[in-house]
Write an enzyme that holds these catalytic residues in place. Structure first.
Site: not given
Length: 333
Positions: A84, A202, A204, A228, A245
Site C-alpha cells: 500500500n 505477514k 495476505s 495481512g 498488517v
C-alpha cells in the site's frame, strides 16, 4: 561487506531483541502457551500509504502530518513501504528516505517494519542493510516473483536464509499472492521459522486453514503469524495469529485496535459484530478499488491521501460514490 558492517550485522538482532521485547499477550482460542518472543509483533500495524505532491514527488510534509495523527492510535507499530506504500513505484533512494522520515516521527516504543524485498537476493540484502541504517526495526521481505516458475521451495528457502543470515535486523516473510501470483509454500515457511533471525510472516492470502497450520507447525519456534488484511482479522486471531498488517488501519485505525483488544480479551461476540462492519470497507480499499480507493477514504477521515503515482489511476466519480456508500452503510460515515 566491510568488517565493521559485518560486526554490526552480527550484533544488531540481539540488540533489537533486548530493546523491543514486550509482554506476551493472548495468541488465540486454543494455541498452547509458548515462550516469550524475542520481539513481540502482537497488535495492529497500518501499512502506510505514501503521499505524493501534485507533481508526483514524495510529499514528506504530508507523510509527517499523517504520522502525527496516527500517534494517538494504539498501534503496535507501522509498516513503511508495503504494497500500500506503492513500493514498486519508488526509487531506491526514495525508499530509504521514506523510512528515515517515518523513524524520525515515530515514538520509540512503536516498531517500524520496512519493506525491503527485491527480485534478487543480493539487492534485497543491500536494501535491508540500508533500511536498518535508516532506522527500521524489522525488514518485511516480499517473495521474489518475476521468475515465479523457478521459485521452488528450495529456491525460496535459500533466498530467505541468505537474507536472514546477512540482515542486521530481524526479518518477517511477506506472502501476498494477489500481487505476486506466488504463495510462499507452507513447507518453506516451516523451515524458515527455524532461522534465528526470521521471526514471522505477514500472510495476505486469506487462507485461514493455512494460517492455522503455520501457527501450529511453528509453535516450538520464535515465530509469529500476522494477518495481512482486516477482512479476516478475527478468524486469524481465532487460530493463533499475533496481529495484523491491515490497509484499512490507515483509515479506521481505532476500530481495528479495538477489534484486536476484543479478541485478546476473549470478547468474541463484540469482536464478531465489529468484524462484520469492517469486511465491506476493507474489501473496498483492497481488492475492489485498491490504493486509489484507500487514499480517497483516508481523506474522509482527516488524513492526507492524495493521488497515486502513474500508472495507478484515480477513481471515477461513480467509483467514489460507491466507495462512500460502502463506508456509510456500515456506519463509518
Amino acid at each position: 561487506m566491510a568488517f565493521s558492517t559485518r560486526l554490526t550485522s552480527s550484533l544488531r538482532p540481539a540488540l533489537a531483541a533486548l530493546r523491543w521485547a514486550a509482554p506476551r499477550q493472548c495468541r488465540g482460542l486454543s494455541t498452547p502457551q509458548r515462550s516469550e518472543p524475542s520481539l513481540n509483533l502482537g497488535g495492529i500495524f497500518p501499512p502506510l500509504a505514501t503521499p505524493f505532491s501534485p507533481t508526483q514527488e514524495v510529499d514528506y510534509a504530508q507523510l509527517e502530518g499523517n504520522l502525527r495523527r496516527y500517534a494517538s492510535i494504539p498501534f503496535r507499530g507501522l509498516v513503511a513501504l508495503g504494497s500500500n506504500g506503492e513500493y514498486p513505484y519508488l526509487a531506491p533512494q526514495e525508499r530509504v528516505e521514506v523510512v528515515r522520515c517515518v523513524r524520525q516521527a515515530l515514538p520509540r516504543d512503536r516498531l517500524l517494519l520496512a519493506g525491503s524485498g527485491c527480485e534478487s537476493t543480493q539487492a534485497t540484502i543491500e536494501l535491508t542493510v540500508s533500511m536498518a541504517e535508516a532506522g527500521a526495526d524489522v525488514a518485511l521481505v516480499v517473495t521474489p516473483c518475476y521468475y515465479r516458475g523457478a521459485m521452488t521451495t528450495a529456491a525460496l528457502i535459500h533466498h530467505y536464509t541468505e537474507i536472514g543470515d546477512a540482515s542486521p535486523i530481524p526479518v518477517v516473510l511477506y506472502s501476498v499472492p494477489a500481487n505476486t501470483g506466488l504463495d510462499l509454500p507452507l513447507d518453506a515457511v516451516i523451515t524458515l521459522a527455524q532461522h534465528p533471525n526470521i521471526i514471522g510472516i505477514k500472510d495476505s492470502g486469506g487462507d485461514i486453514t493455512r494460517m492455522g497450520l503455520m501457527v501450529h507447525k511453528t509453535r516450538q519456534e520464535d515465530f509469529q503469524v500476522l494477518a495481512g488484511s482486516a477482512g479476516f482479522l478475527l478468524a486469524s486471531y481465532a487460530v493463533g495469529a499475533s496481529g495484523g498488517v491491515c490497509a484499512l488501519a490507515n483509515v479506521l485505525g481505532d476500530p481495528l485496535c479495538q477489534l484486536d483488544h476484543l479478541c485478546r480479551t476473549g470478547q468474541w461476540q463484540e469482536a464478531r459484530d465489529l468484524q462484520h462492519r469492517l469486511i465491506e470497507p476493507n474489501t473496498a480499499v483492497t481488492r475492489r478499488f485498491g490504493i486509489p480507493g484507500l487514499k480517497k477514504a483516508m481523506e474522509w477521515f482527516g488524513y492526507y491521501g492524495g493521488s497515486c503515482r502513474a500508472p495507478l489511476a484515480p477513481l471515477s466519480p461513480v467509483q467514489v460514490e460507491e466507495l462512500r456508500s460502502t463506508f456509510s452503510t456500515n456506519g463509518w460515515l
